[in-house]
Design an enzyme around this catalytic site. Structure first.
Site, PDB file in Angstrom:
ATOM      1  N   CYS A   1       0.813  -1.227   0.000  1.00  0.00           N
ATOM      2  CA  CYS A   1       0.000   0.000   0.000  1.00  0.00           C
ATOM      3  C   CYS A   1       0.844   1.273   0.000  1.00  0.00           C
ATOM      4  O   CYS A   1       0.320   2.368  -0.184  1.00  0.00           O
ATOM      5  CB  CYS A   1      -0.948  -0.001   1.189  1.00  0.00           C
ATOM      6  SG  CYS A   1      -2.059  -1.414   1.161  1.00  0.00           S
TER       7      CYS A   1
ATOM      8  N   HIS B   1      -3.348   7.162   2.967  1.00  0.00           N
ATOM      9  CA  HIS B   1      -3.773   5.846   2.489  1.00  0.00           C
ATOM     10  C   HIS B   1      -5.085   5.507   3.198  1.00  0.00           C
ATOM     11  O   HIS B   1      -5.235   5.702   4.398  1.00  0.00           O
ATOM     12  CB  HIS B   1      -2.692   4.815   2.817  1.00  0.00           C
ATOM     13  CG  HIS B   1      -3.133   3.397   2.617  1.00  0.00           C
ATOM     14  ND1 HIS B   1      -3.794   2.986   1.485  1.00  0.00           N
ATOM     15  CD2 HIS B   1      -3.019   2.303   3.419  1.00  0.00           C
ATOM     16  CE1 HIS B   1      -4.057   1.700   1.594  1.00  0.00           C
ATOM     17  NE2 HIS B   1      -3.606   1.265   2.754  1.00  0.00           N
TER      18      HIS B   1
ATOM     19  N   ASN C   1     -10.204  -0.254   1.082  1.00  0.00           N
ATOM     20  CA  ASN C   1      -8.747  -0.110   0.931  1.00  0.00           C
ATOM     21  C   ASN C   1      -8.332  -0.603  -0.460  1.00  0.00           C
ATOM     22  O   ASN C   1      -8.374  -1.800  -0.738  1.00  0.00           O
ATOM     23  CB  ASN C   1      -8.071  -0.940   2.038  1.00  0.00           C
ATOM     24  CG  ASN C   1      -6.555  -0.907   1.977  1.00  0.00           C
ATOM     25  OD1 ASN C   1      -5.976  -0.520   0.970  1.00  0.00           O
ATOM     26  ND2 ASN C   1      -5.925  -1.332   3.054  1.00  0.00           N
TER      27      ASN C   1
HETATM   28  O1  UT7 Z   1      -3.064  -1.359   4.387  1.00  0.00           O
HETATM   29  C1  UT7 Z   1      -3.146  -1.895   5.689  1.00  0.00           C
HETATM   30  C2  UT7 Z   1      -4.281  -2.886   5.705  1.00  0.00           C
HETATM   31  N1  UT7 Z   1      -4.788  -3.353   6.967  1.00  0.00           N
HETATM   32  C3  UT7 Z   1      -5.413  -2.632   7.914  1.00  0.00           C
HETATM   33  O2  UT7 Z   1      -5.492  -1.443   7.904  1.00  0.00           O
HETATM   34  C4  UT7 Z   1      -6.054  -3.429   9.044  1.00  0.00           C
HETATM   35  C5  UT7 Z   1      -6.132  -2.693  10.360  1.00  0.00           C
HETATM   36  N2  UT7 Z   1      -6.993  -3.412  11.280  1.00  0.00           N
HETATM   37  C6  UT7 Z   1      -8.318  -3.219  11.357  1.00  0.00           C
HETATM   38  O3  UT7 Z   1      -8.848  -2.366  10.653  1.00  0.00           O
HETATM   39  C7  UT7 Z   1      -9.108  -4.011  12.357  1.00  0.00           C
HETATM   40  O4  UT7 Z   1      -8.235  -4.868  13.088  1.00  0.00           O
HETATM   41  C8  UT7 Z   1     -10.245  -4.877  11.720  1.00  0.00           C
HETATM   42  C9  UT7 Z   1     -11.354  -3.940  11.265  1.00  0.00           C
HETATM   43  C10 UT7 Z   1      -9.701  -5.682  10.566  1.00  0.00           C
HETATM   44  C11 UT7 Z   1     -10.825  -5.834  12.773  1.00  0.00           C
HETATM   45  O5  UT7 Z   1     -11.294  -5.102  13.889  1.00  0.00           O
HETATM   46  P1  UT7 Z   1     -10.894  -5.584  15.364  1.00  0.00           P
HETATM   47  O6  UT7 Z   1     -11.590  -4.686  16.306  1.00  0.00           O
HETATM   48  O7  UT7 Z   1      -9.407  -5.663  15.450  1.00  0.00           O
HETATM   49  O8  UT7 Z   1     -11.562  -7.017  15.441  1.00  0.00           O
HETATM   50  P2  UT7 Z   1     -10.931  -8.425  15.819  1.00  0.00           P
HETATM   51  O9  UT7 Z   1     -10.249  -9.018  14.640  1.00  0.00           O
HETATM   52  O10 UT7 Z   1     -10.173  -8.331  17.099  1.00  0.00           O
HETATM   53  O11 UT7 Z   1     -12.237  -9.240  16.130  1.00  0.00           O
HETATM   54  C12 UT7 Z   1     -13.099  -8.893  17.259  1.00  0.00           C
HETATM   55  C13 UT7 Z   1     -14.307  -9.793  17.185  1.00  0.00           C
HETATM   56  C14 UT7 Z   1     -13.932 -11.270  17.043  1.00  0.00           C
HETATM   57  O12 UT7 Z   1     -14.910 -12.019  17.777  1.00  0.00           O
HETATM   58  P3  UT7 Z   1     -14.565 -12.620  19.218  1.00  0.00           P
HETATM   59  O13 UT7 Z   1     -13.372 -13.510  18.994  1.00  0.00           O
HETATM   60  O14 UT7 Z   1     -14.248 -11.420  20.066  1.00  0.00           O
HETATM   61  O15 UT7 Z   1     -15.810 -13.326  19.575  1.00  0.00           O
HETATM   62  C15 UT7 Z   1     -14.106 -11.541  15.571  1.00  0.00           C
HETATM   63  O16 UT7 Z   1     -14.420 -12.893  15.312  1.00  0.00           O
HETATM   64  O17 UT7 Z   1     -15.098  -9.487  16.042  1.00  0.00           O
HETATM   65  C16 UT7 Z   1     -15.269 -10.662  15.225  1.00  0.00           C
HETATM   66  N3  UT7 Z   1     -15.279 -10.257  13.830  1.00  0.00           N
HETATM   67  C17 UT7 Z   1     -16.383  -9.889  13.172  1.00  0.00           C
HETATM   68  N4  UT7 Z   1     -17.675  -9.809  13.555  1.00  0.00           N
HETATM   69  C18 UT7 Z   1     -18.563  -9.383  12.652  1.00  0.00           C
HETATM   70  C19 UT7 Z   1     -14.211 -10.167  12.989  1.00  0.00           C
HETATM   71  N5  UT7 Z   1     -14.623  -9.733  11.791  1.00  0.00           N
HETATM   72  C20 UT7 Z   1     -15.956  -9.566  11.871  1.00  0.00           C
HETATM   73  C21 UT7 Z   1     -16.942  -9.129  10.957  1.00  0.00           C
HETATM   74  N6  UT7 Z   1     -18.231  -9.048  11.381  1.00  0.00           N
HETATM   75  N7  UT7 Z   1     -16.642  -8.790   9.691  1.00  0.00           N
END
Ligand code: UT7
Length: 337
Positions: free
Chosen positions: A118, A259, A289
């Site tokens: 990116c 970005h 993104n």
């Molecule tokens: O160019 C760089 C590219 N990458 C990025 O910029 C990524 C940066 N990171 C993020 O934007 C965030 O980490 C995400 C938006 C990807 C994820 O958010 P998060 O708050 O870090 O969520 P998490 O992965 O810690 O998941 C929290 C909970 C989990 O459930 P449990 O284990 O707490 O029960 C996940 O299973 O949310 C669940 N979850 C979802 N629920 C509904 C994960 N994805 C989803 C979803 N819908 N799409």
């Protein structure tokens, strides 16, 4: 690198997005999620994806044409093409060589891709600055084009909500009036945390030898939480550093064009710079993104929509897999799009 011998002009910018829209509600057909969950955590409502035979090559070609047209420079006067995709649909011929062919540039010029995920656009701009600054090439086309939807694991709700497809392009040339449009530019990387975002290509060993324990599937694997932490701790401070390098003060720069990875990451930079919403260009809500294409898309669309007035100054910043990051303070002239 500091002190260009020949100053650089950003002559034209352009972009292209595929037409097909996938909303957050559409994603509920693939796995358990909701518009509310996605929007509150990322700021994304929808993204664009290629369909059928369309690929990032088509998007890159249209973005390049758009940028070339805006630059007022003829395609045959381009001396070098740099492709900056995160994961081009073909490793070779490279995106850059394909652009040369599609644009009908018959002159034998160098065309190559660089990979900085990116941050690709900023890395390519640094390379272009070196070439132009030292008089090696006069006019360079940079093209960033990605069809992330083809390398997304559509069963992984932690990554597939984020990415979209798109292309952006920039034509840079030796400045004819002595003004340098690059007021500062810096790029960096930390390979020791490279495991945070990976795309491992499939490939087996020679059938006569022991096979690897695991074989890549060409899809994005990401530790979202750690990437998020990296972004909000490293990038805002780094943007301040890039501004310092330019000799300007944050309040004297007109726009932040970051970005587009996550609205909350964008806001962490915005808060550090104490910028009002009007100074921050964000279109992540509609496109997600789009990797290296996100900055030139936001820049060109921002001008088209009247959010960015010209002439003006802007701080650009990119970050992504590698981990890589980069930033630039640039002058945006009238007529770049
Ligand atoms: O160019 C760089 C590219 N990458 C990025 O910029 C990524 C940066 N990171 C993020 O934007 C965030 O980490 C995400 C938006 C990807 C994820 O958010 P998060 O708050 O870090 O969520 P998490 O992965 O810690 O998941 C929290 C909970 C989990 O459930 P449990 O284990 O707490 O029960 C996940 O299973 O949310 C669940 N979850 C979802 N629920 C509904 C994960 N994805 C989803 C979803 N819908 N799409």
């Amino acid at each position: 690198m500091s002190g260009n011998i020949i100053p650089l002009k950003i002559a034209g910018v352009g972009y292209c997005l595929p037409e097909t829209v996938i909303t957050n509600d559409d994603l509920t057909k693939l796995y358990e999620t909701s518009d509310e969950w996605i929007y509150t955590r990322t700021g994304i409502k929808e993204r664009r994806v290629v369909s059928g035979n369309e690929t990032a090559i088509d998007l890159g070609y249209k973005a390049s044409l758009n940028a070339i047209q805006h630059s007022g420079i003829k395609a045959e006067n381009i001396d070098c093409i740099i492709g900056a995709a995160s994961a081009p649909p073909q490793l070779y011929p490279t995106l850059a060589c394909l652009m040369q062919q599609k644009l009908g540039i018959t002159k034998k010029i160098p065309a190559f891709d660089l990979t900085a995920a990116c941050t690709g656009l900023i890395y390519a701009l640094q390379v272009a600055r070196g070439f132009i600054g030292t008089g090696i090439y006069k006019t360079i086309l940079i093209v960033a084009a990605d069809n992330n939807s083809k390398i997304t694991d559509w069963t992984d709700r932690g990554t597939s909500i984020l990415f979209g497809d798109g292309a952006g392009a920039m034509v840079v040339t030796a400045s004819d009036d002595g003004d340098n449009d690059i007021l500062s530019l810096d790029i960096s990387a930390d390979g020791s945390i490279g495991q945070l975002i990976q795309t491992n290509m499939p490939g087996e060993c020679c059938p006569l030898v022991k096979q690897a324990d695991t074989i890549g599937n060409g899809k994005i694997i990401m530790d979202g939480k750690e990437v998020y932490k990296f972004a909000v701790t490293t990038v805002p401070k780094y943007v301040e550093h890039c501004i310092e390098l330019s000799g300007m003060k944050a309040e004297d720069i007109d726009y932040l064009i970051p970005h587009q990875a996550n609205q909350r990451i964008i806001e962490s930079i915005q808060n550090k710079l104490k910028y009002s919403d009007e100074k921050v260009i964000s279109n992540i809500k509609y496109y997600g993104n789009t990797s290296a294409a996100s900055i030139p898309i936001a820049l060109t669309e921002g001008v088209e929509q009247g959010k960015i007035k010209l002439p003006s100054t802007a701080v650009l910043c990119g970050f992504g897999a590698g981990m890589t990051w980069g930033g630039a303070v640039v002058r945006l002239r009238e007529g770049i799009c």
